[in-house]
Scaffold this motif. Sequence first.
Motif, mmCIF file in Angstrom:
data_model
loop_
_atom_site.group_PDB
_atom_site.id
_atom_site.type_symbol
_atom_site.label_atom_id
_atom_site.label_comp_id
_atom_site.label_asym_id
_atom_site.label_seq_id
_atom_site.Cartn_x
_atom_site.Cartn_y
_atom_site.Cartn_z
ATOM 1 N N SER A 74 -17.167 -35.198 -9.509
ATOM 2 C CA SER A 74 -17.008 -34.989 -10.945
ATOM 3 C C SER A 74 -17.064 -36.321 -11.686
ATOM 4 O O SER A 74 -17.708 -36.430 -12.728
ATOM 5 C CB SER A 74 -15.672 -34.308 -11.237
ATOM 6 O OG SER A 74 -15.851 -32.926 -11.370
ATOM 7 N N ILE A 82 -16.984 -33.529 -17.847
ATOM 8 C CA ILE A 82 -15.985 -33.259 -16.788
ATOM 9 C C ILE A 82 -15.679 -31.773 -16.715
ATOM 10 O O ILE A 82 -15.505 -31.210 -15.638
ATOM 11 C CB ILE A 82 -14.672 -34.052 -17.085
ATOM 12 C CG1 ILE A 82 -14.794 -35.491 -16.593
ATOM 13 C CG2 ILE A 82 -13.468 -33.390 -16.466
ATOM 14 C CD1 ILE A 82 -14.524 -35.677 -15.115
ATOM 15 N N GLY A 83 -15.634 -31.097 -17.877
ATOM 16 C CA GLY A 83 -15.259 -29.687 -17.899
ATOM 17 C C GLY A 83 -16.419 -28.736 -17.723
ATOM 18 O O GLY A 83 -16.220 -27.529 -17.673
ATOM 19 N N ILE A 138 -15.092 -30.508 -10.040
ATOM 20 C CA ILE A 138 -13.715 -30.025 -10.194
ATOM 21 C C ILE A 138 -13.666 -28.603 -10.777
ATOM 22 O O ILE A 138 -12.997 -27.740 -10.212
ATOM 23 C CB ILE A 138 -12.869 -31.001 -11.049
ATOM 24 C CG1 ILE A 138 -12.720 -32.344 -10.331
ATOM 25 C CG2 ILE A 138 -11.491 -30.416 -11.334
ATOM 26 C CD1 ILE A 138 -12.010 -33.411 -11.158
ATOM 27 N N PRO A 139 -14.389 -28.324 -11.895
ATOM 28 C CA PRO A 139 -14.301 -26.961 -12.434
ATOM 29 C C PRO A 139 -14.802 -25.905 -11.445
ATOM 30 O O PRO A 139 -14.249 -24.811 -11.376
ATOM 31 C CB PRO A 139 -15.204 -27.007 -13.668
ATOM 32 C CG PRO A 139 -15.313 -28.430 -14.024
ATOM 33 C CD PRO A 139 -15.205 -29.192 -12.749
ATOM 34 N N LEU A 193 -12.212 -25.388 -8.831
ATOM 35 C CA LEU A 193 -11.126 -24.620 -9.444
ATOM 36 C C LEU A 193 -11.485 -23.139 -9.446
ATOM 37 O O LEU A 193 -10.676 -22.280 -9.088
ATOM 38 C CB LEU A 193 -10.900 -25.131 -10.870
ATOM 39 C CG LEU A 193 -9.637 -24.730 -11.616
ATOM 40 C CD1 LEU A 193 -8.402 -25.007 -10.802
ATOM 41 C CD2 LEU A 193 -9.560 -25.469 -12.935
ATOM 42 N N LEU A 205 -5.784 -28.912 -8.654
ATOM 43 C CA LEU A 205 -6.953 -29.224 -9.478
ATOM 44 C C LEU A 205 -6.618 -29.128 -10.956
ATOM 45 O O LEU A 205 -7.092 -29.925 -11.773
ATOM 46 C CB LEU A 205 -8.106 -28.279 -9.131
ATOM 47 C CG LEU A 205 -8.774 -28.560 -7.790
ATOM 48 C CD1 LEU A 205 -9.585 -27.374 -7.319
ATOM 49 C CD2 LEU A 205 -9.668 -29.799 -7.893
ATOM 50 N N LEU A 206 -5.778 -28.164 -11.287
ATOM 51 C CA LEU A 206 -5.345 -28.014 -12.678
ATOM 52 C C LEU A 206 -4.606 -29.271 -13.122
ATOM 53 O O LEU A 206 -4.838 -29.797 -14.212
ATOM 54 C CB LEU A 206 -4.448 -26.778 -12.791
ATOM 55 C CG LEU A 206 -4.049 -26.357 -14.193
ATOM 56 C CD1 LEU A 206 -5.296 -25.949 -14.967
ATOM 57 C CD2 LEU A 206 -3.065 -25.199 -14.138
ATOM 58 N N THR A 245 -7.026 -32.065 -13.746
ATOM 59 C CA THR A 245 -7.753 -31.855 -14.993
ATOM 60 C C THR A 245 -6.880 -32.210 -16.190
ATOM 61 O O THR A 245 -7.342 -32.849 -17.142
ATOM 62 C CB THR A 245 -8.219 -30.391 -15.094
ATOM 63 O OG1 THR A 245 -8.801 -30.019 -13.842
ATOM 64 C CG2 THR A 245 -9.225 -30.205 -16.188
ATOM 65 N N LEU A 262 -6.636 -35.971 -16.491
ATOM 66 C CA LEU A 262 -7.882 -36.525 -17.029
ATOM 67 C C LEU A 262 -7.988 -36.284 -18.531
ATOM 68 O O LEU A 262 -8.385 -37.171 -19.284
ATOM 69 C CB LEU A 262 -9.079 -35.868 -16.333
ATOM 70 C CG LEU A 262 -9.554 -36.544 -15.056
ATOM 71 C CD1 LEU A 262 -10.615 -35.686 -14.388
ATOM 72 C CD2 LEU A 262 -10.131 -37.923 -15.364
ATOM 73 N N SER A 263 -7.602 -35.068 -18.962
ATOM 74 C CA SER A 263 -7.746 -34.764 -20.379
ATOM 75 C C SER A 263 -6.781 -35.602 -21.208
ATOM 76 O O SER A 263 -7.122 -36.029 -22.309
ATOM 77 C CB SER A 263 -7.557 -33.266 -20.629
ATOM 78 O OG SER A 263 -6.221 -32.909 -20.411
#
Lengths: 267, 234
Positions: B10, B159-160, B179-180, B183, B198-199, B202, B205-206
């Motif tokens: 990612s 990333i998303g 990653i998504p 997930l 993973l959540l 994320t 990162l956000s």
Amino acid sequence: MHSIAIFLGNSLKPILLATAIAGLVIWSGSGCSGKDPLIISAASSLGPVLEELKPAAEAACGSRIALNLAGSGALRTQIESGAPADVFIPAASPDMDLLEKAGLILRDTRRDCAANALVLVSATRTLADGTHDLATTLAVWSRIAVGDPVSAPVGRYTSNVLARLGLEQSLSNKVVTGNSVRQIVSYIETGSVDGGFVFATDAQRLIQAGKARHLRRFTPAESGGEVRYPAAVLARSHNPEAARKFVLFLSGTTAQAAFERAGFTKP
Amino acid sequence: MNLLDPILLSLRVAGLATVITAVLGLFLAARLNATRSRPGRILAGGLESVILAPMVFPPTMTGYLLLLLLGPNGPVGSLWGASGGLLFSWLAAVIASVVVSLPLMYQSAKTALTSVDPHCIAAARTLGASERRIFWKITVPLAWPGIAGGMALAFARAIGEFGATLMVAGNIPGATQTIPLALYSAVESGNTHAANLLLGITVALSFAIVIVVRWSERRTAASRAHRLAGGGSR
């Protein structure tokens, strides 16, 4: 002027740095491509079993294996557009039938590798026991999760069962429609519904987690056909020999035992 | 489930996509808004709507269009040479991320470039600086906070990215599973432990991205205040 030069120096450095990193990353990424693995495009519900079988399957077909997991419809669209997959294992026969009609699979390699059944479960909070008549149980429920008959295979079998039992009309204002069996499972897990129609494999996981109770398992006659998982080698496979061995491996004792542990039945 | 692979992939995909998006977005924003002639403006308007289209399209739709484009029979995929075109490669994931994040970068760069005080540019021009020099030494440095904010947004979107990536790059663990996608697989197979991890990644990162965006916003506000106070370009 001097301050601008400093500002510029500061602003260009991250760009240069990022470019250098990106260059390095591309270089390292392209360097490590060995022999191409077999790409198995499989329905995501088969993911855990196939992941478990991977080492044994690699030994059996003499090639590395890469799993590509998504919904059956998305996988079919990829293959139709020429994606380089070697084996296709959807969660429903119609997706395979379409590819067979288009001549995109090697017809003689197609065989069902597992079967599933439609099961009605209740979320644990609701009181109901297995001996109850189905119609009375459903009558006291206020919310029932079912799959969308168009986009989710589980929904097609569910609407067959409901039509056969003449319950479609009486339940129409109670049903909560999910786009995939996974969505129905989440509704049940969170207790948002009184119960729902799922596959036996999902029911097994829900029951083991203490989130649901088994109510009734439907026969293929009731659900309008058996729930089958067909597998086939794709016509454009880059290594059809190994792909054939993989499909045969899925019918072998090792693979069938793993499918059975996950709640699937023999096709 | 191996969690390190999707994280590294990612970062690699989103990092490279952000570099490409930043260069492309800045170039397009500068070029399309510099045209003064009428046909040029019409052409620029048309190109702008193509750039912004992926913001309106549902990601699956963008994915389907890219599938046709990058597949072995598509105009881009057929040039690539490999049997499956560009499909199922991590470069396909980069292309998907660039396409969906370009609108954000373009829009931010456009706003940042147009907000640069034209007096500074005019002053540089009277002193005999070339247009190229003005762009790199005056416009870009003054617009930098806005450009950096656009890059952060583009990185966040990359990333998303899920829908288009799933279609063109596939969901192959260790090769194209970002990653998504990991997930999605974790949730789909009921692996709540991996899904929660993973959540968490994320979310972290956000947070980092929001911090960068807020920093660039403060810098923009500060440089504007500085300019209004009469400092800066002296």
